[in-house]
Design an enzyme around this catalytic site. Structure first.
Site, PDB file in Angstrom:
ATOM      1  N   HIS A  24       0.854  -1.196   0.000  1.00  0.00           N
ATOM      2  CA  HIS A  24       0.000   0.000   0.000  1.00  0.00           C
ATOM      3  C   HIS A  24       0.888   1.243   0.000  1.00  0.00           C
ATOM      4  O   HIS A  24       1.339   1.712   1.049  1.00  0.00           O
ATOM      5  CB  HIS A  24      -0.913  -0.008   1.234  1.00  0.00           C
ATOM      6  CG  HIS A  24      -2.027   0.991   1.163  1.00  0.00           C
ATOM      7  ND1 HIS A  24      -3.364   0.645   1.224  1.00  0.00           N
ATOM      8  CD2 HIS A  24      -2.019   2.339   1.028  1.00  0.00           C
ATOM      9  CE1 HIS A  24      -4.111   1.725   1.136  1.00  0.00           C
ATOM     10  NE2 HIS A  24      -3.307   2.773   1.028  1.00  0.00           N
ATOM     11  N   HIS A  26       1.245   5.023  -2.344  1.00  0.00           N
ATOM     12  CA  HIS A  26       0.687   5.888  -3.394  1.00  0.00           C
ATOM     13  C   HIS A  26       1.804   6.607  -4.140  1.00  0.00           C
ATOM     14  O   HIS A  26       2.642   7.271  -3.516  1.00  0.00           O
ATOM     15  CB  HIS A  26      -0.268   6.912  -2.795  1.00  0.00           C
ATOM     16  CG  HIS A  26      -1.542   6.326  -2.268  1.00  0.00           C
ATOM     17  ND1 HIS A  26      -2.692   6.271  -3.022  1.00  0.00           N
ATOM     18  CD2 HIS A  26      -1.839   5.763  -1.068  1.00  0.00           C
ATOM     19  CE1 HIS A  26      -3.663   5.701  -2.306  1.00  0.00           C
ATOM     20  NE2 HIS A  26      -3.164   5.384  -1.118  1.00  0.00           N
ATOM     21  N   ASP A  28       1.644   9.300  -5.969  1.00  0.00           N
ATOM     22  CA  ASP A  28       1.587  10.757  -5.787  1.00  0.00           C
ATOM     23  C   ASP A  28       1.780  11.168  -4.331  1.00  0.00           C
ATOM     24  O   ASP A  28       1.757  12.357  -4.018  1.00  0.00           O
ATOM     25  CB  ASP A  28       0.284  11.341  -6.348  1.00  0.00           C
ATOM     26  CG  ASP A  28      -0.958  10.687  -5.760  1.00  0.00           C
ATOM     27  OD1 ASP A  28      -0.834   9.693  -5.015  1.00  0.00           O
ATOM     28  OD2 ASP A  28      -2.073  11.165  -6.050  1.00  0.00           O
ATOM     29  N   GLY A 186      -9.963   7.754  -1.784  1.00  0.00           N
ATOM     30  CA  GLY A 186     -10.609   9.045  -1.575  1.00  0.00           C
ATOM     31  C   GLY A 186     -11.420   9.019  -0.303  1.00  0.00           C
ATOM     32  O   GLY A 186     -11.432   8.027   0.435  1.00  0.00           O
ATOM     33  N   HIS A 213      -9.797   0.704  -0.410  1.00  0.00           N
ATOM     34  CA  HIS A 213      -9.621   1.537   0.774  1.00  0.00           C
ATOM     35  C   HIS A 213     -10.900   1.446   1.603  1.00  0.00           C
ATOM     36  O   HIS A 213     -11.972   1.878   1.151  1.00  0.00           O
ATOM     37  CB  HIS A 213      -9.394   2.995   0.377  1.00  0.00           C
ATOM     38  CG  HIS A 213      -7.996   3.323  -0.014  1.00  0.00           C
ATOM     39  ND1 HIS A 213      -7.445   2.926  -1.210  1.00  0.00           N
ATOM     40  CD2 HIS A 213      -7.024   4.030   0.632  1.00  0.00           C
ATOM     41  CE1 HIS A 213      -6.196   3.370  -1.285  1.00  0.00           C
ATOM     42  NE2 HIS A 213      -5.916   4.052  -0.182  1.00  0.00           N
ATOM     43  N   GLU A 216     -10.792   3.098   7.180  1.00  0.00           N
ATOM     44  CA  GLU A 216      -9.765   4.058   7.607  1.00  0.00           C
ATOM     45  C   GLU A 216     -10.451   5.206   8.350  1.00  0.00           C
ATOM     46  O   GLU A 216     -10.377   5.311   9.566  1.00  0.00           O
ATOM     47  CB  GLU A 216      -8.985   4.569   6.410  1.00  0.00           C
ATOM     48  CG  GLU A 216      -7.899   5.583   6.769  1.00  0.00           C
ATOM     49  CD  GLU A 216      -7.225   6.194   5.554  1.00  0.00           C
ATOM     50  OE1 GLU A 216      -6.170   6.828   5.742  1.00  0.00           O
ATOM     51  OE2 GLU A 216      -7.748   6.067   4.427  1.00  0.00           O
ATOM     52  N   ASP A 304       1.833   3.893   2.916  1.00  0.00           N
ATOM     53  CA  ASP A 304       0.774   4.765   2.435  1.00  0.00           C
ATOM     54  C   ASP A 304       1.364   5.904   1.594  1.00  0.00           C
ATOM     55  O   ASP A 304       1.358   5.844   0.374  1.00  0.00           O
ATOM     56  CB  ASP A 304      -0.081   5.308   3.573  1.00  0.00           C
ATOM     57  CG  ASP A 304      -1.467   5.733   3.122  1.00  0.00           C
ATOM     58  OD1 ASP A 304      -1.843   5.432   1.970  1.00  0.00           O
ATOM     59  OD2 ASP A 304      -2.195   6.347   3.925  1.00  0.00           O
TER      60      ASP A 304
END
EC number: 3.5.4.4
Length: 366
Positions: A24, A26, A28, A186, A213, A216, A304
């Site tokens: 996991h 990202h 960006d 998101g 996701h 969370e 993350d």
């Protein structure tokens, strides 16, 4: 004289040398801060809060550590803004592969949302091709430097948008080129995974993999929908599964959903530092990963967003060892859990476990 058969102490440097698996992460959220500054200058983006790399790194960490997932997600406005060309995407993907390899990661699945990178005129296929090219370049550079990593790509759809079926089809179309699965991300609240049920059904019908996701910033309903309606193979975060666990004087008691998740060995892509930053956990010591590890859920450890949270796989694993007293056996358990849960073929997973991960930890634990 030091005992040559004694275990290597669990130091930060030793953890960096240990083979690690990341599920996991990202794209960006993991840029080098210097690259953000470079790309902003190159493309005329003038909205960075500062162009001093040290100050900018501190700004990202401060914004991420606000305790709010919404504020945390706002930081991506800057990184996404400088990732709108083929060259930028390829550069950042290559650097990600190099950085992960240098950190001792032997297998990683890095995710990104193609729909966020079309402002500069690229179409979705071109965005994906640019990132895949970058990972190939980065893994080759890493190998030349003596660090071997394999990178798989996860395509993410934004849960507040309406392009999930399109992204799902892209994940299937590019799966022979390095895309290993499909995801949605998101803000969870108000955007349940069942809004994208057609996308998940398509991916599953095509014998492809799904991670979602869930659990969370929102609770058990999000997890329940992800696994029981949408067929998630893995849960992105999943920390709120503890809401279905009651701890009393005579021990922990699992509710129906928690028991089903554990019994089914559904992997939890846990991101401890990020969860503290977004307020999903109040501190590392109180993070549910401690209880879930004790109860032997399929726990995996992840970063993350390495830029926003100022973390690496080394820091995540080392901080858990320091906080919970974990030794090499538990760190190996996290790593094997993750490798078992990767979205690549069984033979490939087994080879990495037997030929890379186990020997790596045996050398450290003697």
């Amino acid at each position: 004289m030091a005992d040559p058969t004694a275990p290597v102490p669990v130091t930060r440097d030793a953890v960096r040398r240990a083979p690690k698996v990341l599920l996991h992460d990202h794209l960006d959220g993991g840029l080098r801060v210097g690259t953000v500054v470079d790309l902003a200058r190159e493309y005329g983006y003038d909205k960075l809060p500062t162009t001093d790399p040290g100050e900018l790194a501190a700004w990202f960490l401060g914004a991420a550590h606000s305790g709010s997932l919404v504020r945390y997600l706002e930081t991506f406005g800057h990184t996404v803004a400088v990732l709108q060309t083929r060259e930028a995407l390829t550069r950042v993907a290559a650097e990600a592969a190099e950085d992960l390899a240098a950190d001792g990661v032997v297998y990683a699945e890095v995710r990104f949302a193609p729909e966020l990178h079309v402002e500069g005129g690229l179409d979705l296929d071109a965005v994906i091709a640019a990132v895949l090219d970058g990972f190939r370049i980065g893994t080759a550079r890493a190998a030349a430097a003596g660090n071997t990593v394999r990178v798989g790509t996860l395509l993410t759809a934004m849960r507040h948008a309406a392009r999930s079926r399109e992204i799902a089809e892209l994940a299937v179309r590019h799966r022979d080129s390095g895309v290993v699965g499909f995801d949605i991300a998101g803000a969870e609240k108000g955007f349940p995974p069942t809004r994208h049920l057609d996308a998940f059904e398509y991916v599953r019908q095509q014998n492809a993999h799904v991670t979602i996701h869930a659990g969370e910033a929102f609770g058990l309903p999000s997890i329940w929908e992800a696994v029981q309606w949408c067929g998630a193979d893995r849960l992105g975060h999943g920390v709120r599964i503890v809401d279905d666990i009651t701890v009393t004087d005579d021990g922990p008691h699992l509710g129906r959903l928690a028991a089903w998740v554990r019994d089914s060995r559904i992997p939890l892509e846990m991101c401890p530092t990020s969860n503290v930053h977004t307020g999903a956990a109040s501190s590392l010591a109180e993070h549910p990963i401690g209880l879930l590890t004790d109860l032997r859920f399929r726990v995996t450890v992840n970063t993350d967003n390495r830029l926003m949270s100022g973390c690496t796989m080394t820091s995540e694993m080392y901080d858990l060892a320091e906080t919970f007293g974990y030794g090499w056996d538990t760190l190996r358990w996290f790593t094997v859990n993750a490798m078992k849960s990767a979205f690549i073929g069984f033979d490939e997973r087994l080879a990495l476990i037997e030929d890379v991960i186990k020997p790596g930890y045996e050398a450290l634990s003697r």
